[in-house]
Design a protein around this motif. Structure first.
Motif, short mmCIF file in Angstrom:
data_model
loop_
_atom_site.label_atom_id
_atom_site.label_comp_id
_atom_site.label_asym_id
_atom_site.label_seq_id
_atom_site.Cartn_x
_atom_site.Cartn_y
_atom_site.Cartn_z
N LEU A 14 38.14 41.14 35.24
CA LEU A 14 38.15 39.78 35.28
C LEU A 14 37.17 39.50 36.46
O LEU A 14 36.92 39.81 37.60
CB LEU A 14 39.65 39.22 35.89
CG LEU A 14 39.80 37.77 36.08
CD1 LEU A 14 39.48 36.85 34.61
CD2 LEU A 14 40.89 37.40 36.61
N SER A 15 36.21 38.49 36.01
CA SER A 15 35.10 38.11 37.02
C SER A 15 35.51 36.58 37.49
O SER A 15 36.02 35.70 36.92
CB SER A 15 33.72 37.89 36.34
OG SER A 15 33.45 38.89 35.83
N ILE A 16 35.07 36.36 38.78
CA ILE A 16 35.45 35.30 39.56
C ILE A 16 33.96 34.46 39.80
O ILE A 16 33.07 35.23 40.40
CB ILE A 16 36.02 35.15 40.72
CG1 ILE A 16 37.61 35.67 40.71
CG2 ILE A 16 36.29 33.81 41.64
CD1 ILE A 16 38.12 36.08 42.12
N LEU A 17 33.68 33.37 39.03
CA LEU A 17 32.36 32.97 39.16
C LEU A 17 32.20 31.87 40.12
O LEU A 17 33.08 31.11 40.66
CB LEU A 17 32.15 32.14 37.67
CG LEU A 17 32.29 32.94 36.55
CD1 LEU A 17 32.27 32.09 34.98
CD2 LEU A 17 31.46 34.09 36.22
N ARG A 108 53.14 33.50 39.67
CA ARG A 108 52.74 34.51 38.52
C ARG A 108 51.52 34.57 38.17
O ARG A 108 51.03 35.54 37.11
CB ARG A 108 53.54 34.57 37.48
CG ARG A 108 55.17 34.85 37.68
CD ARG A 108 56.06 35.31 36.43
NE ARG A 108 57.22 35.60 36.66
CZ ARG A 108 58.27 36.21 35.93
NH1 ARG A 108 57.83 36.51 34.63
NH2 ARG A 108 59.39 36.27 36.25
N LEU A 109 50.55 33.95 39.05
CA LEU A 109 49.10 34.02 38.45
C LEU A 109 48.71 35.22 38.65
O LEU A 109 47.60 35.76 38.26
CB LEU A 109 48.48 32.89 39.42
CG LEU A 109 46.78 32.85 39.40
CD1 LEU A 109 46.24 32.48 37.96
CD2 LEU A 109 46.25 31.66 40.31
N GLN A 110 49.18 35.85 39.97
CA GLN A 110 48.46 37.23 40.29
C GLN A 110 48.91 38.12 39.06
O GLN A 110 48.07 39.35 39.36
CB GLN A 110 49.29 37.66 41.60
CG GLN A 110 50.75 38.10 41.47
CD GLN A 110 51.75 36.98 41.55
OE1 GLN A 110 51.38 35.89 41.60
NE2 GLN A 110 53.01 37.10 41.55
N ARG A 111 49.76 37.99 38.10
CA ARG A 111 49.65 38.93 37.10
C ARG A 111 48.66 38.89 36.21
O ARG A 111 48.22 39.64 35.55
CB ARG A 111 51.19 38.63 36.27
CG ARG A 111 52.35 38.67 36.98
CD ARG A 111 53.67 38.85 36.17
NE ARG A 111 54.64 39.22 37.00
CZ ARG A 111 55.94 39.21 36.26
NH1 ARG A 111 56.21 39.31 34.89
NH2 ARG A 111 56.90 39.63 37.18
N SER A 114 45.50 40.28 38.63
CA SER A 114 45.53 41.69 39.18
C SER A 114 45.31 42.75 38.02
O SER A 114 45.54 43.91 37.89
CB SER A 114 46.97 41.86 39.73
OG SER A 114 47.89 41.84 38.95
N GLY A 115 45.30 42.11 36.87
CA GLY A 115 45.43 43.12 35.40
C GLY A 115 46.65 43.45 34.81
O GLY A 115 46.27 43.99 34.17
N LYS A 116 47.68 42.78 35.49
CA LYS A 116 48.95 43.41 35.01
C LYS A 116 49.10 42.71 33.31
O LYS A 116 49.80 43.36 32.50
CB LYS A 116 49.98 42.87 35.77
CG LYS A 116 50.31 43.47 37.09
CD LYS A 116 51.48 42.91 37.76
CE LYS A 116 51.47 43.88 39.07
NZ LYS A 116 52.68 43.49 39.77
#
Length: 231
Positions: A14-17, A108-111, A114-116
């Motif tokens: 995932l890229s953060i632009l 749950r945004l971290q899911r 984080s690639g979960k």
């Protein structure tokens, strides 16, 4: 805060632009009035719907203006006082854009970050359903915890007299359950409307996801009602 995420079907990371690009997910948490204005002007969005997300009492609903669909839902979270409550989340979806605006920090945004959860920002409908699935699953988790809490209180009451704190606990729990119900019941109506395929395009896999969401949401509603009866 506005964050631009990008991940296509072939991407492994995932890229953060730094700025928006076509196919990106515009993820907004705890927005300011200025940020809402920026998004409204940049993407030519409906000002009324965009201002509505700043209303903490905004209820779930679905609206379509031109080729842009606005879907309001409510998600459950634990606030700073460790109380269970709900807050509004707005999906803005069209052929070109995908925006989520959460009035508070989105659980749950971290899911996703984080690639979960495997997802693609270019698959807008599927991503919308995946985020909604996490919201429904969060409700289910909270409701299961409440069920266990009610059982513990009920067991304790069999061995001792009812005290003032017991009444307070039951009132707080009932308030939480009723707030959950007021959020989940209209969400069922939204999911049924999405099944028609008139507001956002649905592929066969998407239809299966919506059906699963409907089933899970209705099960959580029944869980809420059962707990209210127990109280």
């Amino acid at each position: 805060m506005i964050t631009y995420y990008y991940k296509n079907i072939r991407s492994k990371k995932l890229s953060i632009l730094d700025d928006y690009r076509a196919g990106a997910w515009v993820c907004v948490e705890s927005p300011t009035i200025e940020e809402i204005g920026q998004l409204t002007n940049r993407f030519q969005l409906d000002p009324g719907h965009m201002k509505d997300i700043l209303d903490e009492d905004e209820m779930p609903r679905l609206e379509k203006e031109g080729d842009i669909t606005y879907i309001f839902v409510r998600y459950a979270y634990t606030n700073e006082d460790r109380e269970l409550t709900t807050a509004p989340l707005l999906f803005v979806v069209s052929k070109e854009i995908f925006i989520t605006i959460a009035s508070q920090k989105l659980p749950r945004l971290q899911r996703f970050t984080s690639g979960k959860i495997d997802f693609s920002t270019t698959q807008r409908t599927k991503l919308l359903l995946q985020i909604t699935d996490q919201i429904v699953d969060q409700y289910e988790s909270f409701i299961n915890n409440i069920s266990r809490q009610i059982k513990m209180i009920r067991t304790r009451l069999r061995a001792q007299d009812v005290g003032n704190q017991d009444f307070i606990d039951f009132v707080v729990i009932e308030d939480e359950l009723n707030e959950f119900l007021s959020a989940m019941l209209p969400t069922t109506a939204i999911l049924r409307r999405l099944m028609l395929g008139r507001h956002i395009p649905l592929f066969a896999d998407d239809e299966d996801l919506v059906e699963d969401l409907l089933l899970n949401n209705e099960q959580s509603i029944e869980g809420c009602r059962s707990n209210v009866k127990s109280i």
